[in-house]
Design an enzyme around this catalytic site. Structure first.
Site, PDB file in Angstrom:
ATOM      1  N   GLY A  85       0.719  -1.230   0.061  1.00  0.00           N
ATOM      2  CA  GLY A  85       0.123  -0.153   0.004  1.00  0.00           C
ATOM      3  C   GLY A  85       0.998   1.472   0.010  1.00  0.00           C
ATOM      4  NE  ARG A 244      -3.190   0.559   3.315  1.00  0.00           N
ATOM      5  CZ  ARG A 244      -2.459  -0.330   3.329  1.00  0.00           C
ATOM      6  NH1 ARG A 244      -2.963  -1.484   3.715  1.00  0.00           N
ATOM      7  NH2 ARG A 244      -1.039  -0.308   3.018  1.00  0.00           N
ATOM      8  CG  ASP A 268      -5.313  -7.511   7.968  1.00  0.00           C
ATOM      9  OD1 ASP A 268      -4.960  -7.839   9.257  1.00  0.00           O
ATOM     10  OD2 ASP A 268      -4.571  -7.414   7.214  1.00  0.00           O
ATOM     11  CG  HIS A 292      -2.849  -3.454   8.949  1.00  0.00           C
ATOM     12  ND1 HIS A 292      -2.938  -2.008   8.311  1.00  0.00           N
ATOM     13  CD2 HIS A 292      -2.289  -4.201   7.729  1.00  0.00           C
ATOM     14  CE1 HIS A 292      -2.494  -2.108   7.083  1.00  0.00           C
ATOM     15  NE2 HIS A 292      -2.124  -3.110   6.668  1.00  0.00           N
ATOM     16  CB  SER A 295       2.186  -8.240   4.840  1.00  0.00           C
ATOM     17  OG  SER A 295       2.589  -7.289   5.858  1.00  0.00           O
TER      18      SER A 295
END
Ligand code: DGY
Length: 325
Positions: A85, A244, A268, A292, A295
């Site tokens: 992002g 997002r 998330d 979040h 990853s």
């Protein structure tokens, strides 16, 4: 008279002391690396260290705008964010100044897709609600207790069939999904290869049992999921957001879940982050959230660090970046 040329190494600023070593080690071969001694520095702490650097490695979501670039000064050649992002970067302004800018897509797609599948299953099968009831000593055994929805035979709609969206579809193929739909700017070869059908957003809303949001935050996607959109979704639908937070209007999501306009949501990402610990959403049984973590695996973060470093090395050698913006 002989002139002795002094070769100085390019100076790279890394914004977190928790940045995985994979990238730092690559940079240290040819660069002078300064690592800020904070996990998550304030913007003032970044500004204090910034002037004179040739490159900045953003380990977190540090805002890069005109003020940041002015403080960095004329030496700055590249901004590299260790994220896919890039809504924290004023990309047009960075480029206007002739500064290169890179990010780390692809290497995180699989990890984020795994979280998406987890959220789909948890939300559809009422994992959070079941756990809460268990903790409250309220387990029942009747055949109608906590029934959820199957992925088997369902229609899954993907909003944004980029790297993450494609990996979600690949992982779901084993779940006997009936149909994959996707929407975006245009039809994609990858969509054809995965057997997914390109449709309008309205078709996704009307037909999908599961909707997965895997789009970046842009002017076009901000608050895309608002009251009007929730009103078009199936009452049995599950919404998953791994893009997002601000793609979904939080007040609309709250309303949709409370009024049972949809079955459940799993996210998330949320707006704001972090979600205040007393937020009403956290009290709803049909709301699944992870903070979040898309990853957040050791392997993925190591790979992201290496890619972010490689973007810097490419720029400093005047080569095309591995992953430019
Ligand atoms: C990304 O890479 O954009 C993830 O959301 C982690 O920041």
């Amino acid at each position: 008279m002989s002139v002795v040329e002094v070769m100085t190494k390019p100076k790279v600023l890394v914004t977190s002391c928790e940045t995985p070593k994979t990238g730092i080690d690559l940079l240290k071969v040819t660069c002078d690396v300064t690592i800020l001694p904070y996990v998550e520095p304030t913007i003032e702490q970044v500004y204090a260290a910034l002037p004179g650097h040739d490159a900045v490695f953003l380990s977190g979501h540090v805002t890069v705008n005109s003020k940041f670039l002015d403080i960095a000064g004329p030496n700055l050649k590249v901004v590299s964010t260790m994220s896919a992002g890039y809504d924290h970067l004023d990309v047009p302004e960075i480029k206007r100044r002739g500064i290169k800018v890179g990010h780390t897509p692809q290497v995180l797609s699989a990890a984020v897709a795994e979280i998406a599948v987890m959220l789909m299953l948890n939300a559809a099968r009422r994992a959070h609600e079941g756990r809460t009831l268990l903790e409250e000593g309220k387990m029942e055994r009747g055949p109608q207790w906590l029934l959820g929805h199957d992925l088997r035979g369902s229609t899954v709609g993907i909003v944004g069939l980029g790297g993450i969206g494609q990996e979600v579809v690949k992982r779901l193929i084993g779940f006997s999904v009936r149909k994959f739909l996707y929407t975006g700017h245009n039809r994609k070869k990858a969509g054809d290869e995965l057997g997914a059908e390109f449709v309008s957003l309205d078709d996704i809303l009307e037909l999908s049992d599961f909707i997965v949001l895997a789009v970046p935050l842009t002017l076009e996607t901000r608050a895309l999921f608002n009251d009007a959109v929730f009103n078009k979704m199936k009452k049995t639908a599950v919404l998953v957001n791994v893009g997002r937070g601000a793609v979904v209007q939080t007040s609309s999501l709250l309303k949709a879940l409370k009024e049972k306009k949809i079955f459940a949501a799993g996210v998330d990402v949320i707006d704001p982050e972090p979600l205040p610990s007393d937020h009403e959403l956290l009290k709803l049984p049909n709301f699944e959230i992870v903070p979040h973590l898309g990853s957040a695996t050791i392997k993925t973060r190591n790979e992201m660090s290496a890619v972010a470093a490689q973007n810097i090395l490419d720029a400093l050698e005047n080569q095309p970046l591995a992953y430019p913006l």
